[in-house]
Scaffold this motif. Structure first.
Motif, PDB file in Angstrom:
ATOM      1  N   ASP A 116     -14.589 -24.057  46.753  1.00 24.45           N
ATOM      2  CA  ASP A 116     -15.112 -23.990  45.386  1.00 24.45           C
ATOM      3  C   ASP A 116     -16.598 -23.648  45.431  1.00 24.45           C
ATOM      4  OD1 ASP A 116     -16.092 -24.383  42.848  1.00 24.45           O
ATOM      5  OD2 ASP A 116     -14.683 -26.006  42.405  1.00 24.45           O
ATOM      6  N   ASP A 171     -22.978 -21.662  44.872  1.00 22.22           N
ATOM      7  CA  ASP A 171     -23.436 -21.613  46.257  1.00 22.22           C
ATOM      8  C   ASP A 171     -22.401 -20.788  47.021  1.00 22.22           C
ATOM      9  OD1 ASP A 171     -23.589 -22.199  49.042  1.00 22.22           O
ATOM     10  OD2 ASP A 171     -24.836 -23.934  48.591  1.00 22.22           O
ATOM     11  N   SER A 247     -15.438 -22.119  60.874  1.00 21.74           N
ATOM     12  CA  SER A 247     -16.179 -23.134  60.133  1.00 21.74           C
ATOM     13  C   SER A 247     -16.156 -24.386  60.963  1.00 21.74           C
ATOM     14  CB  SER A 247     -15.505 -23.442  58.799  1.00 21.74           C
ATOM     15  OG  SER A 247     -15.730 -22.395  57.904  1.00 21.74           O
ATOM     16  N   ARG A 252     -23.387 -27.299  61.675  1.00 21.96           N
ATOM     17  CA  ARG A 252     -24.425 -27.659  60.718  1.00 21.96           C
ATOM     18  C   ARG A 252     -24.042 -28.997  60.101  1.00 21.96           C
ATOM     19  NH1 ARG A 252     -23.769 -22.739  57.925  1.00 21.96           N
ATOM     20  NH2 ARG A 252     -24.591 -23.670  56.030  1.00 21.96           N
ATOM     21  N   HIS A 263     -21.798 -30.346  56.516  1.00 16.39           N
ATOM     22  CA  HIS A 263     -22.391 -29.513  55.445  1.00 16.39           C
ATOM     23  C   HIS A 263     -21.305 -28.959  54.528  1.00 16.39           C
ATOM     24  CE1 HIS A 263     -21.425 -25.444  57.226  1.00 16.39           C
ATOM     25  NE2 HIS A 263     -20.981 -26.294  58.118  1.00 16.39           N
ATOM     26  N   LEU A 265     -18.424 -29.746  51.841  1.00 14.48           N
ATOM     27  CA  LEU A 265     -18.178 -30.831  50.892  1.00 14.48           C
ATOM     28  C   LEU A 265     -16.765 -30.754  50.342  1.00 14.48           C
ATOM     29  CD1 LEU A 265     -21.595 -30.334  49.189  1.00 14.48           C
ATOM     30  CD2 LEU A 265     -20.966 -32.213  50.714  1.00 14.48           C
ATOM     31  N   ASP A 291     -13.443 -16.030  55.839  1.00 11.72           N
ATOM     32  CA  ASP A 291     -14.565 -16.947  55.616  1.00 11.72           C
ATOM     33  C   ASP A 291     -14.216 -18.009  54.569  1.00 11.72           C
ATOM     34  OD1 ASP A 291     -17.039 -18.079  55.772  1.00 11.72           O
ATOM     35  OD2 ASP A 291     -18.165 -16.327  55.111  1.00 11.72           O
ATOM     36  N   THR A 295     -13.500 -22.232  55.526  1.00 14.21           N
ATOM     37  CA  THR A 295     -14.157 -23.356  54.845  1.00 14.21           C
ATOM     38  C   THR A 295     -13.102 -24.234  54.159  1.00 14.21           C
ATOM     39  OG1 THR A 295     -16.062 -21.929  54.468  1.00 14.21           O
ATOM     40  CG2 THR A 295     -15.960 -23.945  53.162  1.00 14.21           C
TER      41      THR A 295
END
Ligand code: AMP
Ligand code: MG
Length: 341
Positions: A116, A171, A247, A252, A263, A265, A291, A295
């Motif tokens: 999201d 983002d 990912s 990170r 990192h 969420l 990608d 995630t």
């Protein structure tokens, strides 16, 4: 007699030289983009090294332009301008931003909302938490979470506008790199180059064949190895016309009150994803799709994540978790092994 043989011999010799021509050499160039080193290798027997080098430069230029549109760190980017105008109704945006949002919508839909791009307020909350070394209150998490939900973002394709509800912030960190790598590959293809590999900090797109023929060989890094280029590999893959992205919570993360936080969420809770999954590598028809999905699988976890990957055509994944007795445990989607070397 002897004199008349000479032209024949010369032609025969020329033909031999032509047949023995070395395979075309690949051209490799590097550039720092998106906060990481981007490496592009391309080759094509019908193009000179100079032409290939110029095409790679054009690919870097296109990638840089897109980075300037999609960056949240850059206040002058189109994305930042859109975020500042949240709550003001439709805002006209750059065609590149609109295209990425289209791809983000696909990832949002196929992942049931685990991917999201409206996580912006949550990302900010957890960055501030890391700075203050204080886990945010439930109340603060709830408030930030109320300002998320991609289904509340209105995109008007015809008008080229996007409307963000008040307090929202997009983002695109979970998909922009893949999209930008694909865009670089399109520039090379439009220049008539048939073979290339574009790699940005572990995320990549490969098309055509590797120099000498056959699918491109790429490696998946050890989750514990950080960003080091010479890091140990945990898998070797052979791919062509595919995007591959990874990912990982390992790469990170932040430390708040002595505990590590990812990192990535979970939009359903507003909290960083618990770190059962160390890394997820996705192979997809292009890097933007890979990608978004890598995630998403990091959020969904191994079982739900791999089940969704198995339902998607042309998409495979490798999930790495910590093994019961040290080391790693590997979990693959049903067709992943076809790419393993
Ligand atoms: P990646 O390395 O591709 O997994 O992207 C991670 C980045 O995506 C984070 O640093 C955030 O900027 C953003 N992000 C975090 N959680 C999510 C999520 N659930 N959906 C989409 N983007 C996210
Ligand atoms: Mg991603």
């Amino acid at each position: 007699m002897k004199a008349s043989l000479l032209p024949v011999l010369t032609i025969a010799l020329a033909a031999t030289v032509a047949c023995r021509r070395e395979p075309p050499l690949p051209v490799t160039k590097r550039c720092v983009l998106m906060g990481t080193e981007v490496t592009v290798t391309a080759w094509d027997g019908a193009r000179s090294s100079e032409e290939i080098g110029n095409a790679i430069d054009a690919a870097f230029a296109r990638m840089k332009t897109l980075e300037n549109v999609l960056s949240r760190h850059d206040e002058t980017s189109d994305l930042s301008r859109l975020n500042r105008r949240a709550g003001e109704g439709p805002v006209e945006v750059d065609a590149g931003l609109l295209a990425v949002l289209r791809r983000a919508r696909d990832a949002f839909d196929t992942s049931g909302g685990a991917f999201d791009p409206t996580v912006g307020p949550l990302v900010d909350l957890w960055i501030a938490a890391a700075k203050n070394d204080r886990v945010p209150s439930m109340e603060a998490v709830r408030t930030a979470r109320e300002r998320t939900g991609f289904d509340r973002v209105r995109i008007d394709e015809k008008a080229g506008t996007v409307s963000l509800p008040e307090g929202f912030a997009l983002d695109l960190g979970g998909i922009a790199k893949g999209y930008i790598v694909d865009a670089g590959a399109s520039v090379l293809r439009e220049a008539g180059i048939r073979n290339g590999l574009l790699e940005a900090g572990g995320d990549l797109y490969a098309f055509g064949a590797r120099p000498g023929g056959g699918a491109w060989r790429v490696g998946v890094q050890d989750p514990a190895a950080g960003e080091s280029v010479s890091a140990r590999l945990i898998a070797r893959l052979a791919v062509s016309d595919r995007g591959v992205t990874t990912s990982g919570h390992y790469r990170r993360f932040s430390v708040i009150e002595g505990k590590r936080f990812s990192h990535i969420l979970d939009p359903r809770t507003g909290f960083p994803v618990e770190q059962a999954v160390l890394s997820v590598t996705v192979i997809a028809p292009d890097a933007a799709e890979a990608d978004g999905l890598s995630t998403a699988v990091a959020v969904l976890g191994r079982d739900d994540g791999l089940a969704r990957i198995d339902s998607l055509p042309g998409v495979e994944a490798l999930v790495v978790e910590a093994g019961d007795e040290g080391g790693y445990a590997f979990f693959e989607s049903s067709g992943f092994s076809a790419y393993a070397r």
